[in-house]
Design a protein around this motif. Structure first.
Motif, PDB file in Angstrom:
ATOM      1  N   SER A 114       0.988  -0.978   0.062  1.00 51.52           N
ATOM      2  CA  SER A 114       0.033   0.028   0.255  1.00 51.52           C
ATOM      3  C   SER A 114       0.947   1.268   0.058  1.00 51.52           C
ATOM      4  O   SER A 114       0.506   2.374  -0.695  1.00 51.52           O
ATOM      5  CB  SER A 114      -0.753  -0.033   1.275  1.00 51.52           C
ATOM      6  N   LYS A 142       1.033   4.089  -2.941  1.00 48.90           N
ATOM      7  CA  LYS A 142       0.772   5.378  -2.659  1.00 48.90           C
ATOM      8  C   LYS A 142       1.744   6.613  -3.066  1.00 48.90           C
ATOM      9  O   LYS A 142       1.459   7.519  -3.750  1.00 48.90           O
ATOM     10  CB  LYS A 142       0.537   5.654  -1.054  1.00 48.90           C
ATOM     11  N   ASP A 173      -3.360  13.846  -3.286  1.00 45.54           N
ATOM     12  CA  ASP A 173      -3.848  13.148  -2.170  1.00 45.54           C
ATOM     13  C   ASP A 173      -4.265  12.039  -2.259  1.00 45.54           C
ATOM     14  O   ASP A 173      -5.077  11.537  -2.927  1.00 45.54           O
ATOM     15  CB  ASP A 173      -4.598  14.049  -1.062  1.00 45.54           C
ATOM     16  N   THR A 210      -4.882   7.506  -1.021  1.00 38.21           N
ATOM     17  CA  THR A 210      -5.010   6.730  -0.126  1.00 38.21           C
ATOM     18  C   THR A 210      -5.044   5.417  -0.791  1.00 38.21           C
ATOM     19  O   THR A 210      -5.705   5.384  -2.077  1.00 38.21           O
ATOM     20  CB  THR A 210      -6.249   6.849   0.594  1.00 38.21           C
ATOM     21  N   THR A 266      -5.764   1.240  -0.198  1.00 38.62           N
ATOM     22  CA  THR A 266      -6.073   0.026   0.673  1.00 38.62           C
ATOM     23  C   THR A 266      -6.226  -1.299   0.040  1.00 38.62           C
ATOM     24  O   THR A 266      -6.479  -1.484  -1.011  1.00 38.62           O
ATOM     25  CB  THR A 266      -7.732   0.365   0.994  1.00 38.62           C
ATOM     26  N   ALA A 301      -7.817   2.552  -4.518  1.00 39.00           N
ATOM     27  CA  ALA A 301      -7.127   3.765  -4.082  1.00 39.00           C
ATOM     28  C   ALA A 301      -8.074   5.013  -4.445  1.00 39.00           C
ATOM     29  O   ALA A 301      -8.993   4.882  -5.084  1.00 39.00           O
ATOM     30  CB  ALA A 301      -5.935   4.026  -4.632  1.00 39.00           C
TER      31      ALA A 301
END
Length: 208
Positions: free
Chosen positions: A99, A103, A132, A134, A136, A150
């Motif tokens: 992850s 990212k 930005d 994220t 997972t 994401a």
């Protein structure tokens, strides 16, 4: 991550809006330099292909190939296909994928993309902000080695407004484990929207 504006020349990532209608004929696009994989997509979808790291994101420190399929309405903010596309990374070396790695790579990729197009699209410096991201990890989907979801919050260089991309990443071993293959599906539409069926219909076949 701070984005530095530069004066690199605008190149082939511009969407070619194909307004053709009618029956969608799927076409095979095989590499001239490598027959390691194939991508099948409707003829209306724009094809882009470049080496990794791409010119628009030189800080992406993977070597290999990237192939892109842009939805015909990719550049039209009033259509469901806006910012909807599939890209495929064929990475020459094996890599630790997790992850945090994804990212960082997505941040570099999308910051580089905005940086590359900021001047040609006359985007005011005060509008620009870093992506930005994220990421997972999910249960593996199908024959994926790993699957991730994401979310990328960024500025769209096309109309200079923020956009949130929902992203699904499919990670696979390739070339008997000597390569890494990552398929990336992205759209601002939620994952239950019909546009995702169109993305999933883009077929990537990794050859043994």
């Amino acid at each position: 991550m701070k984005i530095q504006l530069d004066k690199r020349v605008l190149f082939g990532f511009l969407p070619a809006l194909n307004l053709m209608t009618g029956h969608q004929v799927y076409a095979q696009h095989e590499k001239a330099v490598s027959l390691t994989y194939t991508v099948s997509a409707p003829d209306q979808w724009t094809v882009e292909h470049f080496s990794l790291p791409p010119e628009f994101s030189p800080d992406l420190d993977w070597k290999g190939e990237e192939e892109v399929r842009l939805h015909p309405d990719w550049a039209r903010a009033d259509k469901d296909g806006y910012w909807s596309y599939v890209f495929f990374w064929w990475i020459e070396q094996t890599n630790t994928i997790n992850s945090l790695t994804l990212k960082k790579k997505l941040q570099v990729y999308y910051d580089g993309l905005l940086n590359h197009f900021a001047i040609p699209n006359k985007i005011p410096k005060e509008k620009i902000f870093p992506a930005d991201v994220t990421v997972t990890k999910m249960e593996p989907d199908g024959d994926d080695k790993e699957t991730y979801r994401a979310e990328v919050k960024m500025l769209s260089f096309m109309n200079q407004v923020p956009v949130v991309l929902h992203v699904v990443l499919h990670v696979k071993d390739a070339d008997a484990g000597r390569r890494t293959a990552i398929r990336v599906d992205a759209s601002p539409k939620p994952l239950d929207h019909a546009i995702w069926k169109a993305l999933e219909d883009i077929k990537v076949t990794i050859k043994p």
